[in-house]
Design a protein around this motif. Structure first.
Motif, PDB file in Angstrom:
ATOM      1  N   ARG A  47      -6.416  -6.246 -17.284  1.00 43.75           N
ATOM      2  CA  ARG A  47      -5.398  -5.391 -17.898  1.00 43.75           C
ATOM      3  C   ARG A  47      -5.656  -3.927 -17.530  1.00 43.75           C
ATOM      4  N   CYS A  48      -6.909  -3.504 -17.588  1.00 45.06           N
ATOM      5  CA  CYS A  48      -7.263  -2.122 -17.243  1.00 45.06           C
ATOM      6  C   CYS A  48      -6.975  -1.809 -15.781  1.00 45.06           C
ATOM      7  N   SER A  49      -7.144  -2.773 -14.896  1.00 46.81           N
ATOM      8  CA  SER A  49      -6.832  -2.553 -13.479  1.00 46.81           C
ATOM      9  C   SER A  49      -5.362  -2.202 -13.295  1.00 46.81           C
ATOM     10  N   TYR A  50      -4.489  -2.988 -13.923  1.00 43.75           N
ATOM     11  CA  TYR A  50      -3.053  -2.704 -13.822  1.00 43.75           C
ATOM     12  C   TYR A  50      -2.702  -1.381 -14.500  1.00 43.75           C
ATOM     13  N   LEU A  51      -3.242  -1.176 -15.691  1.00 48.31           N
ATOM     14  CA  LEU A  51      -2.945   0.040 -16.441  1.00 48.31           C
ATOM     15  C   LEU A  51      -3.428   1.284 -15.711  1.00 48.31           C
ATOM     16  N   SER A  52      -4.609   1.236 -15.130  1.00 50.95           N
ATOM     17  CA  SER A  52      -5.150   2.381 -14.390  1.00 50.95           C
ATOM     18  C   SER A  52      -4.271   2.735 -13.195  1.00 50.95           C
ATOM     19  N   CYS A  53      -3.774   1.716 -12.513  1.00 51.04           N
ATOM     20  CA  CYS A  53      -2.879   1.963 -11.369  1.00 51.04           C
ATOM     21  C   CYS A  53      -1.570   2.592 -11.827  1.00 51.04           C
ATOM     22  N   LEU A  54      -1.013   2.077 -12.907  1.00 58.44           N
ATOM     23  CA  LEU A  54       0.251   2.637 -13.414  1.00 58.44           C
ATOM     24  C   LEU A  54       0.089   4.106 -13.801  1.00 58.44           C
ATOM     25  N   LYS A  55      -0.957   4.399 -14.535  1.00 61.63           N
ATOM     26  CA  LYS A  55      -1.203   5.778 -14.967  1.00 61.63           C
ATOM     27  C   LYS A  55      -1.447   6.692 -13.774  1.00 61.63           C
ATOM     28  N   LEU A  56      -2.279   6.258 -12.850  1.00 60.51           N
ATOM     29  CA  LEU A  56      -2.592   7.076 -11.673  1.00 60.51           C
ATOM     30  C   LEU A  56      -1.350   7.280 -10.816  1.00 60.51           C
ATOM     31  N   GLU A  59       0.814   9.869 -12.563  1.00 63.61           N
ATOM     32  CA  GLU A  59       0.198  11.193 -12.459  1.00 63.61           C
ATOM     33  C   GLU A  59       0.447  11.823 -11.088  1.00 63.61           C
ATOM     34  N   ASN A  60       0.672  10.985 -10.087  1.00 67.24           N
ATOM     35  CA  ASN A  60       0.880  11.459  -8.719  1.00 67.24           C
ATOM     36  C   ASN A  60       2.333  11.376  -8.271  1.00 67.24           C
ATOM     37  N   GLY A  61       3.238  11.200  -9.225  1.00 66.63           N
ATOM     38  CA  GLY A  61       4.662  11.228  -8.925  1.00 66.63           C
ATOM     39  C   GLY A  61       5.197  10.010  -8.194  1.00 66.63           C
ATOM     40  N   ILE A  62       4.470   8.929  -8.236  1.00 66.47           N
ATOM     41  CA  ILE A  62       4.917   7.706  -7.559  1.00 66.47           C
ATOM     42  C   ILE A  62       6.086   7.106  -8.335  1.00 66.47           C
ATOM     43  N   LYS A  63       7.134   6.759  -7.629  1.00 64.50           N
ATOM     44  CA  LYS A  63       8.350   6.210  -8.250  1.00 64.50           C
ATOM     45  C   LYS A  63       8.377   4.687  -8.241  1.00 64.50           C
ATOM     46  N   SER A  64       7.610   4.070  -7.331  1.00 63.22           N
ATOM     47  CA  SER A  64       7.545   2.610  -7.292  1.00 63.22           C
ATOM     48  C   SER A  64       6.148   2.178  -6.875  1.00 63.22           C
ATOM     49  N   ILE A  65       5.772   1.003  -7.334  1.00 60.82           N
ATOM     50  CA  ILE A  65       4.439   0.484  -7.056  1.00 60.82           C
ATOM     51  C   ILE A  65       4.560  -1.022  -6.818  1.00 60.82           C
ATOM     52  N   ALA A  66       3.850  -1.515  -5.838  1.00 64.87           N
ATOM     53  CA  ALA A  66       3.821  -2.954  -5.557  1.00 64.87           C
ATOM     54  C   ALA A  66       2.418  -3.465  -5.857  1.00 64.87           C
ATOM     55  N   PHE A  67       2.364  -4.481  -6.704  1.00 66.48           N
ATOM     56  CA  PHE A  67       1.082  -5.081  -7.060  1.00 66.48           C
ATOM     57  C   PHE A  67       0.928  -6.427  -6.374  1.00 66.48           C
ATOM     58  N   CYS A  68      -0.264  -6.670  -5.829  1.00 66.26           N
ATOM     59  CA  CYS A  68      -0.618  -8.009  -5.387  1.00 66.26           C
ATOM     60  C   CYS A  68      -1.134  -8.764  -6.616  1.00 66.26           C
ATOM     61  N   CYS A  69      -1.535  -9.970  -6.449  1.00 68.37           N
ATOM     62  CA  CYS A  69      -2.069 -10.766  -7.565  1.00 68.37           C
ATOM     63  C   CYS A  69      -3.554 -10.429  -7.737  1.00 68.37           C
ATOM     64  N   ALA A  83      -1.070 -13.570 -13.990  1.00 69.30           N
ATOM     65  CA  ALA A  83       0.328 -13.133 -13.931  1.00 69.30           C
ATOM     66  C   ALA A  83       0.834 -12.733 -15.311  1.00 69.30           C
ATOM     67  N   GLU A  84       0.478 -13.500 -16.319  1.00 66.16           N
ATOM     68  CA  GLU A  84       0.880 -13.159 -17.690  1.00 66.16           C
ATOM     69  C   GLU A  84       0.337 -11.794 -18.089  1.00 66.16           C
ATOM     70  N   ILE A  85      -0.907 -11.534 -17.751  1.00 69.17           N
ATOM     71  CA  ILE A  85      -1.516 -10.232 -18.061  1.00 69.17           C
ATOM     72  C   ILE A  85      -0.815  -9.123 -17.283  1.00 69.17           C
ATOM     73  N   ALA A  86      -0.539  -9.356 -16.008  1.00 65.94           N
ATOM     74  CA  ALA A  86       0.127  -8.346 -15.186  1.00 65.94           C
ATOM     75  C   ALA A  86       1.490  -7.991 -15.763  1.00 65.94           C
ATOM     76  N   VAL A  87       2.301  -8.992 -16.038  1.00 59.80           N
ATOM     77  CA  VAL A  87       3.661  -8.750 -16.534  1.00 59.80           C
ATOM     78  C   VAL A  87       3.633  -8.106 -17.909  1.00 59.80           C
ATOM     79  N   SER A  88       2.798  -8.607 -18.803  1.00 58.72           N
ATOM     80  CA  SER A  88       2.772  -8.038 -20.158  1.00 58.72           C
ATOM     81  C   SER A  88       2.236  -6.610 -20.152  1.00 58.72           C
ATOM     82  N   LEU A 119       8.031 -15.997 -15.538  1.00 58.52           N
ATOM     83  CA  LEU A 119       7.701 -14.933 -16.479  1.00 58.52           C
ATOM     84  C   LEU A 119       8.765 -13.841 -16.519  1.00 58.52           C
ATOM     85  N   LEU A 120       9.401 -13.610 -15.393  1.00 59.51           N
ATOM     86  CA  LEU A 120      10.392 -12.531 -15.306  1.00 59.51           C
ATOM     87  C   LEU A 120      11.810 -13.040 -15.544  1.00 59.51           C
ATOM     88  N   GLY A 121      11.949 -14.336 -15.778  1.00 60.35           N
ATOM     89  CA  GLY A 121      13.259 -14.904 -16.086  1.00 60.35           C
ATOM     90  C   GLY A 121      14.200 -14.902 -14.891  1.00 60.35           C
TER      91      GLY A 121
END
Length: 122
Positions: A47-56, A59-69, A83-88, A119-121
């Motif tokens: 969860r922290c890995s995903y959250l850290s990427c989102l925050k960073l 902070e750097n003005g990124i408008k889109s981000i692509a995550f691998c698994c 996947a459940e952790i990533a999406v939630s 998960l994303l319907g």
């Protein structure tokens, strides 16, 4: 890691230029390596890995981000739970921050595609 003389901490993110890749930045994170039974610590670190990427990214003005698994495959984290952790985590982040960052879940395996579509319907 050799050049900086230390490993990256699990669950944190770092940003670098993308150089010749078709993006401005690359976000790097180290997810947990599951060597046996999955623990609550493994779940929280992922969860922290995903959250850290989102925050960073924000902070750097990124408008889109692509995550691998993150942490699946040879790192041993079960695909469905990862996947459940990533999406939630992404949903909660966007809800609590009001962020409009576009998130893409990039998958390699057909099995992961099925999981994320469920998960994303889609």
């Amino acid at each position: 890691m050799r050049a900086q003389n230390h490993p990256e901490p699990t669950g944190q993110a770092k940003i670098t230029p993308a150089y010749n890749l078709p993006s401005k930045y690359i976000l790097h994170t180290v997810g947990p390596i599951v060597g046996g039974r999955l623990t609550d610590t493994d779940r929280e670190l992922l969860r922290c890995s995903y959250l850290s990427c989102l925050k960073l990214g924000e902070e750097n003005g990124i408008k889109s981000i692509a995550f691998c698994c993150i942490s699946t495959g040879v790192f041993g984290f079960p695909q469905k739970e990862a996947a459940e952790i990533a999406v939630s985590t992404v949903r909660e982040y966007k809800k609590t921050t009001g962020s409009d960052i576009k998130v893409i879940f990039n998958v390699f395996k057909d099995e992961d595609l099925k999981i994320y579509r469920g998960l994303l319907g889609r």
